[in-house]
Structures are given as C-alpha cells and as structure tokens.
Design a protein around this motif. Sequence first.
Motif, PDB file in Angstrom:
ATOM      1  N   ASN A  92      -1.721   5.656   4.292  1.00 31.82           N
ATOM      2  CA  ASN A  92      -0.300   5.582   4.641  1.00 31.82           C
ATOM      3  C   ASN A  92       0.340   4.271   4.205  1.00 31.82           C
ATOM      4  O   ASN A  92       1.250   3.768   4.858  1.00 31.82           O
ATOM      5  CB  ASN A  92      -0.094   5.783   6.150  1.00 31.82           C
ATOM      6  CG  ASN A  92      -0.679   7.076   6.624  1.00 31.82           C
ATOM      7  OD1 ASN A  92      -0.350   8.138   6.106  1.00 31.82           O
ATOM      8  ND2 ASN A  92      -1.585   7.000   7.590  1.00 31.82           N
ATOM      9  N   LYS A  93      -0.125   3.736   3.100  1.00 25.93           N
ATOM     10  CA  LYS A  93       0.313   2.417   2.649  1.00 25.93           C
ATOM     11  C   LYS A  93       1.367   2.484   1.545  1.00 25.93           C
ATOM     12  O   LYS A  93       2.210   1.595   1.440  1.00 25.93           O
ATOM     13  CB  LYS A  93      -0.901   1.631   2.148  1.00 25.93           C
ATOM     14  CG  LYS A  93      -0.584   0.252   1.634  1.00 25.93           C
ATOM     15  CD  LYS A  93      -1.814  -0.510   1.229  1.00 25.93           C
ATOM     16  CE  LYS A  93      -1.468  -1.877   0.686  1.00 25.93           C
ATOM     17  NZ  LYS A  93      -2.652  -2.633   0.311  1.00 25.93           N
ATOM     18  N   TYR A  94       1.328   3.523   0.717  1.00 22.07           N
ATOM     19  CA  TYR A  94       2.119   3.516  -0.509  1.00 22.07           C
ATOM     20  C   TYR A  94       3.351   4.404  -0.425  1.00 22.07           C
ATOM     21  O   TYR A  94       3.294   5.547   0.016  1.00 22.07           O
ATOM     22  CB  TYR A  94       1.240   3.930  -1.696  1.00 22.07           C
ATOM     23  CG  TYR A  94       0.139   2.929  -1.927  1.00 22.07           C
ATOM     24  CD1 TYR A  94       0.377   1.760  -2.643  1.00 22.07           C
ATOM     25  CD2 TYR A  94      -1.123   3.118  -1.375  1.00 22.07           C
ATOM     26  CE1 TYR A  94      -0.622   0.817  -2.825  1.00 22.07           C
ATOM     27  CE2 TYR A  94      -2.128   2.177  -1.556  1.00 22.07           C
ATOM     28  CZ  TYR A  94      -1.868   1.029  -2.278  1.00 22.07           C
ATOM     29  OH  TYR A  94      -2.860   0.103  -2.447  1.00 22.07           O
ATOM     30  N   ASP A  95       4.471   3.860  -0.903  1.00 19.94           N
ATOM     31  CA  ASP A  95       5.718   4.618  -0.965  1.00 19.94           C
ATOM     32  C   ASP A  95       5.621   5.734  -2.007  1.00 19.94           C
ATOM     33  O   ASP A  95       6.200   6.793  -1.829  1.00 19.94           O
ATOM     34  CB  ASP A  95       6.885   3.699  -1.336  1.00 19.94           C
ATOM     35  CG  ASP A  95       7.145   2.634  -0.281  1.00 19.94           C
ATOM     36  OD1 ASP A  95       7.246   2.992   0.905  1.00 19.94           O
ATOM     37  OD2 ASP A  95       7.238   1.444  -0.653  1.00 19.94           O
ATOM     38  N   THR A 144      -0.434   8.100   0.728  1.00 20.53           N
ATOM     39  CA  THR A 144       1.027   8.151   0.722  1.00 20.53           C
ATOM     40  C   THR A 144       1.588   7.995   2.125  1.00 20.53           C
ATOM     41  O   THR A 144       1.149   8.650   3.060  1.00 20.53           O
ATOM     42  CB  THR A 144       1.513   9.488   0.117  1.00 20.53           C
ATOM     43  OG1 THR A 144       0.892   9.678  -1.157  1.00 20.53           O
ATOM     44  CG2 THR A 144       3.020   9.492  -0.050  1.00 20.53           C
ATOM     45  N   LYS A 145       2.585   7.127   2.258  1.00 21.52           N
ATOM     46  CA  LYS A 145       3.270   6.945   3.545  1.00 21.52           C
ATOM     47  C   LYS A 145       3.984   8.232   3.934  1.00 21.52           C
ATOM     48  O   LYS A 145       4.427   8.997   3.067  1.00 21.52           O
ATOM     49  CB  LYS A 145       4.350   5.864   3.419  1.00 21.52           C
ATOM     50  CG  LYS A 145       3.866   4.468   3.355  1.00 21.52           C
ATOM     51  CD  LYS A 145       5.070   3.535   3.255  1.00 21.52           C
ATOM     52  CE  LYS A 145       4.616   2.094   3.124  1.00 21.52           C
ATOM     53  NZ  LYS A 145       5.761   1.186   2.899  1.00 21.52           N
ATOM     54  N   ALA A 146       4.150   8.433   5.213  1.00 21.21           N
ATOM     55  CA  ALA A 146       4.998   9.532   5.684  1.00 21.21           C
ATOM     56  C   ALA A 146       6.393   9.313   5.113  1.00 21.21           C
ATOM     57  O   ALA A 146       6.927   8.207   5.171  1.00 21.21           O
ATOM     58  CB  ALA A 146       5.033   9.557   7.204  1.00 21.21           C
ATOM     59  N   ASN A 206      -3.643  10.957   1.765  1.00 19.58           N
ATOM     60  CA  ASN A 206      -3.961   9.905   2.728  1.00 19.58           C
ATOM     61  C   ASN A 206      -3.333   8.560   2.364  1.00 19.58           C
ATOM     62  O   ASN A 206      -3.022   7.764   3.243  1.00 19.58           O
ATOM     63  CB  ASN A 206      -5.473   9.735   2.868  1.00 19.58           C
ATOM     64  CG  ASN A 206      -6.104  10.875   3.623  1.00 19.58           C
ATOM     65  OD1 ASN A 206      -5.454  11.594   4.384  1.00 19.58           O
ATOM     66  ND2 ASN A 206      -7.394  11.079   3.403  1.00 19.58           N
ATOM     67  N   GLN A 247      -5.931   1.322   3.493  1.00 21.28           N
ATOM     68  CA  GLN A 247      -5.083   1.803   2.400  1.00 21.28           C
ATOM     69  C   GLN A 247      -4.313   3.071   2.776  1.00 21.28           C
ATOM     70  O   GLN A 247      -3.381   3.462   2.081  1.00 21.28           O
ATOM     71  CB  GLN A 247      -5.943   2.084   1.153  1.00 21.28           C
ATOM     72  CG  GLN A 247      -6.686   0.888   0.609  1.00 21.28           C
ATOM     73  CD  GLN A 247      -5.765  -0.150   0.000  1.00 21.28           C
ATOM     74  OE1 GLN A 247      -4.750   0.172  -0.600  1.00 21.28           O
ATOM     75  NE2 GLN A 247      -6.095  -1.414   0.173  1.00 21.28           N
ATOM     76  N   GLY A 271       7.004   9.320   2.014  1.00 15.18           N
ATOM     77  CA  GLY A 271       6.841   8.789   0.664  1.00 15.18           C
ATOM     78  C   GLY A 271       6.818   9.913  -0.366  1.00 15.18           C
ATOM     79  O   GLY A 271       7.014  11.084  -0.040  1.00 15.18           O
TER      80      GLY A 271
END
Length: 175
Positions: A110-113, A138-140, A136, A108, A142
């Motif tokens: 770095n998965k979410y925009d 949130t995507k870079a 953790n 999970q 994001g």
Amino acid sequence: MGLGISAVQNFIELSNLGYFKDVKNILDMGAQELSLTNDELKELFKIGGFENETLENYPANHHPQRPRVPAKYFYNSLNINDCNNMDINGDHGALVHDLNKPFEDKNQFNKYDIVTDFGNNEHVFNIGECYRTMHNLTKAGGYMIIHQVVLNGNGYFNFDEGFFEGIAAANGYKT
C-alpha cells in the motif's frame, strides 16, 4: 522491457487529464527503460504540452541499442520523483525479487500511488502471484497501469480483454 511510443503517449495524456496531480511515487514491475528515440520523446512532449521539457538531465539514450534511459527520467519529467522498480535482475536499483514468489515485505504494501506493468508480467510463470504483488503494492485509490501486448506477445502468456476485466471484477477495481 520498456515504455514505447504508445505507453509514453498514454501516460502524458493521463497526466494532462489530471489523473497524476497528487501522485508522489511509482513502482514499475520490471526494470523499465524508454524504448523510443529522443526525437520521438521530444515530439510527444511537444504534442502533450510539455514544450519546455528538455532531455538535458537524461542519460545518453542509445535506443534501440543499450544502454537506454531508465523510465524514472520520464516520470521525473511528469513531476513524479519517487520512482522504483522490482525485478529479479536488480537493474536500475530495482527491489530484487522473483515475481513468481510471494512478496512479503509489508513495508512496501500500500505504498505506491502507481504500479505499472509495461510488458513485464507476461514473462512470469506464476502470473497470479505477480498480479497479487501489484495489488499489494498499490495504495488504496492508486492506479495499476497495465500496458500489455494482447496479440503476438513475446512472453509465456497472452492476455485478452476478459483477463483484465476479470482482475478488475475480482478486486472491485474501476477500469
């Protein structure tokens, strides 16, 4: 917990400004619901230029009583269709997790925009761990959207501008 008028208004404005044009997914900290009436939501859609958006696909909204509409229906109206949430109670299909503890499912990370806190995290004793989890997930590049009451809140913590500035400074975030 939920998205009230100001949170929905801000989200629509950010969408109209183009911040969400490449957003594919979102995760809410807490099983968020819409905390406004259908008439209020329709008015915000109209003001925001979403006149053609209807609520026909939304479940019955009984605000202020329950059941209320899960936030994912609002996100779907903004073309964000991969919606999830994390909560200890498992409501609305949540990833079940005690936010006081480290979240270790690296699938999970770095998965979410977008990862949001719409009045959830102030109810967690281990506030640092909770915000670490948001970081953790949130995507870079994001967005972490935090919409907290800063005066007379109802959780264990009250936040001020310095708290959010400190998080941003410590992590190199833009605000």
